[in-house]
Write a protein that holds these residues in place. Structure first.
Motif, short mmCIF file in Angstrom:
data_model
loop_
_atom_site.label_atom_id
_atom_site.label_comp_id
_atom_site.label_asym_id
_atom_site.label_seq_id
_atom_site.Cartn_x
_atom_site.Cartn_y
_atom_site.Cartn_z
N ARG A 4 -12.81 -32.22 37.49
CA ARG A 4 -13.56 -33.09 38.37
C ARG A 4 -14.75 -32.33 38.95
NH1 ARG A 4 -8.85 -36.24 41.84
NH2 ARG A 4 -7.87 -37.24 40.06
N PRO A 5 -15.81 -33.07 39.37
CA PRO A 5 -16.94 -32.41 39.99
C PRO A 5 -16.49 -31.59 41.18
CG PRO A 5 -17.46 -34.69 39.51
CD PRO A 5 -16.00 -34.51 39.22
N ASN A 203 -10.58 -44.37 43.54
CA ASN A 203 -11.51 -44.23 44.67
C ASN A 203 -11.84 -42.78 44.95
OD1 ASN A 203 -12.11 -46.92 45.59
ND2 ASN A 203 -9.98 -47.08 46.26
N GLN A 204 -10.87 -41.88 44.82
CA GLN A 204 -11.15 -40.47 45.05
C GLN A 204 -12.13 -39.94 44.01
OE1 GLN A 204 -7.66 -38.00 45.29
NE2 GLN A 204 -8.82 -36.10 45.45
N ASP A 205 -11.96 -40.36 42.76
CA ASP A 205 -12.89 -39.95 41.71
C ASP A 205 -14.29 -40.51 41.98
OD1 ASP A 205 -10.91 -38.57 40.47
OD2 ASP A 205 -10.82 -39.79 38.67
N ALA A 206 -14.35 -41.74 42.47
CA ALA A 206 -15.65 -42.33 42.78
C ALA A 206 -16.35 -41.53 43.88
CB ALA A 206 -15.48 -43.79 43.21
N PHE A 210 -19.97 -39.53 43.34
CA PHE A 210 -21.15 -39.77 44.18
C PHE A 210 -21.59 -38.49 44.88
CE2 PHE A 210 -20.63 -44.22 43.42
CZ PHE A 210 -21.85 -44.79 43.73
N GLY A 211 -20.63 -37.72 45.38
CA GLY A 211 -20.99 -36.47 46.04
C GLY A 211 -21.56 -35.45 45.09
N PHE A 212 -21.15 -35.51 43.83
CA PHE A 212 -21.57 -34.54 42.83
C PHE A 212 -22.96 -34.81 42.27
CE2 PHE A 212 -21.49 -33.10 38.31
CZ PHE A 212 -21.41 -31.72 38.55
N LEU A 213 -23.29 -36.11 42.03
CA LEU A 213 -24.56 -36.40 41.35
C LEU A 213 -25.46 -37.38 42.11
CD1 LEU A 213 -26.35 -35.91 38.90
CD2 LEU A 213 -25.04 -37.66 37.66
N PRO A 214 -25.10 -38.67 42.29
CA PRO A 214 -26.06 -39.60 42.89
C PRO A 214 -26.53 -39.20 44.29
CG PRO A 214 -24.27 -40.81 41.85
CD PRO A 214 -23.87 -39.37 41.86
N LYS A 247 -17.09 -47.44 45.00
CA LYS A 247 -18.43 -47.42 44.42
C LYS A 247 -19.39 -48.27 45.26
CE LYS A 247 -17.53 -48.62 40.16
NZ LYS A 247 -17.81 -48.90 38.72
N LEU A 248 -18.87 -49.31 45.91
CA LEU A 248 -19.70 -50.09 46.83
C LEU A 248 -19.82 -49.39 48.17
CD1 LEU A 248 -21.27 -52.64 47.59
CD2 LEU A 248 -19.09 -53.72 48.17
N ALA A 249 -18.71 -48.86 48.66
CA ALA A 249 -18.74 -48.19 49.97
C ALA A 249 -19.68 -46.99 49.97
CB ALA A 249 -17.32 -47.75 50.34
N ALA A 250 -19.83 -46.32 48.82
CA ALA A 250 -20.63 -45.10 48.76
C ALA A 250 -22.13 -45.38 48.72
CB ALA A 250 -20.24 -44.29 47.52
N ILE A 251 -22.54 -46.61 48.49
CA ILE A 251 -23.97 -46.92 48.40
C ILE A 251 -24.61 -46.81 49.78
CG2 ILE A 251 -25.65 -48.74 47.90
CD1 ILE A 251 -24.37 -47.47 45.43
N ARG A 252 -25.68 -46.02 49.85
CA ARG A 252 -26.35 -45.80 51.13
C ARG A 252 -27.63 -46.61 51.26
NH1 ARG A 252 -25.59 -39.18 51.59
NH2 ARG A 252 -23.30 -39.19 51.64
N GLY A 253 -28.09 -47.18 50.16
CA GLY A 253 -29.26 -48.05 50.20
C GLY A 253 -28.82 -49.50 50.09
#
Length: 417
Positions: A4-5, A203-206, A210-214, A247-253
């Motif tokens: 994992r990342p 969810n943990q992988d998501a 997100f923390g690793f790349l986007p 994946k939705l919760a992690a979106i900041r925009g």
């Protein structure tokens, strides 16, 4: 399968100066700092430790920030500046993550590439991580959209062949900052998860992805757009794509859905509607019109194709008159289908249905659309309220009844026939 990342990898970790198979189109420069890091450095110079006594006691380990930078103008306000509609309004925030989900052939890659062409024609570099299509398909679309050889000098295409290492991501982020890249597109999120050895359903992988790349790409200053797939069954579609809810919760925009109105391809014109389902900063949602409980219609994607070498894509404000005409037509169609299904099931369900879900199961479509149809059928005295049974035939063609499809309906208990 890779780790994992952020976790130890099963293959050896390469030094940042070594060639990486993750880069297949261009190499990234080695220097540069992101705007948030630069702002933090200015904060440290003017007011160390984030500017408060609590921050001073915490020290640097907690990465505190001085919010007074915003008041001094050192931190820009959050407003969308990427992804321009034809009226000049924009849909994507710089330095933030976004998502775009749709069913197949709704046009999400066309929309993303149209925004890419906007940026490179304005002299702002773009990076496109393509996990699905490949160089030929992407190149053909860019040329069809009117990108010239000069324009494409600002378009960096990466086709990952393996999971990225931490050094790979660091070099990419440094390149994004050093070259003032305005937009990074990640096309094929399910495939991206898989290459990193992660599950799209977890969810943990998501959160790890997100923390690793986007998130790191956004911190480097770019607007980051993730292209994802929507759940195949319309009944199961919610506010976001298939897979983990984080994946939705992690979106900041902003998070978007694209719904096909008339399917299109090269040689065939059509359109789709763009809805925002989450807008954390709030500046995009105000550009649209509330449609249903969660969705705000913010744009119409119109595609006019003159052949394989010419495609005109415009991102226009919503055509509300056309939208509501089509919505009414669709609503009437669903009511007809529901009434006929109730009519045809009356032999097996003489007493009617006790549950709404049983009525919904008689026809295809979105649950919300079926709920609206049943409610209106009850309000107009076509269906009885619990048990749900047809009281009188629903008009099939205008005000005329199709006698071949209408059976004699028994009177509702307690109601004169």
């Amino acid at each position: 399968m890779h780790g994992r990342p952020g976790c130890p990898r099963q293959r050896s970790t390469r030094p940042s100066t070594a060639p990486s198979e993750w880069w297949t189109v261009s190499e990234a420069p080695d220097s540069g700092t992101g705007p948030h890091r630069a702002a933090a450095e200015r904060a440290d110079e003017s007011s160390p430790h984030g500017g408060t006594e609590v921050a001073r006691d915490l020290g640097r380990a907690w990465n505190t920030a001085d919010v007074r930078l915003y008041l001094r103008g050192d931190l820009p306000g959050i407003r969308p500046t990427v992804g321009r509609r034809s009226d000049g309004q924009c849909l994507l925030y710089p330095g933030s993550t976004h998502s775009l989900a749709s069913e197949p052939e709704a046009g999400k890659s066309w929309l993303a590439l149209a925004i890419c062409v906007q940026e490179i024609k304005a002299g702002r570099p773009v990076v496109y991580l393509d996990y699905e299509d490949g160089p030929v398909g992407i190149s053909q679309r860019l040329v069809a959209l009117g990108a010239t050889a000069e324009d494409l000098a600002g378009f960096t295409l990466i086709h990952p062949q393996d999971g990225a290492s931490g050094d790979d991501v660091t070099r990419l982020c440094e390149a994004v900052t050093a070259h003032h890249v305005s937009l990074v597109v990640l096309d094929g999120i399910t495939e991206a998860f898989t290459l990193q050895g992660l599950s799209n359903e977890n969810n943990q992988d998501a959160a790890s992805f997100f923390g690793f790349l986007p998130n790191r790409l956004a911190q480097a200053g770019a607007a980051v757009l993730l292209l994802d797939h929507e759940v195949k069954r319309s009944n199961d579609r919610g506010r976001f794509a298939l897979g983990a809810g984080h994946k939705l919760a992690a979106i900041r925009g902003a998070a978007f859905k694209l719904r096909s109105r008339e399917r299109f391809s090269i040689g065939r014109s059509g359109s789709s509607e763009l809805y925002v389902v989450k807008d954390r900063p709030g500046a995009v949602r105000r550009l649209g019109t509330q449609i249903g409980r969660d969705d705000v219609l913010v744009a119409t994607l119109n595609v006019r194709s003159g052949g394989p070498d010419m495609v005109e894509v415009s991102i226009d404000p919503p055509d509300l008159d056309l939208h509501f005409r089509e919505e009414e037509s669709n609503k009437d169609r669903i009511k007809k289908e529901m009434a006929l299904a109730l009519q045809e099931s009356q032999d097996d369900q003489e007493g009617g249905f006790e549950k709404k879900s049983d009525v919904y199961g008689l026809i295809q479509g979105r649950t919300q659309d079926k709920s609206d149809a049943l409610r209106e059928l009850i309000e107009d005295d076509f269906v009885s309220p619990k048990p749900y049974r047809l009281l009188r035939p629903y008009p099939i063609d205008g005000d005329d009844r199709d006698e071949d499809r209408v059976k004699d309906l028994p009177a509702e208990p307690g109601r004169a026939s």
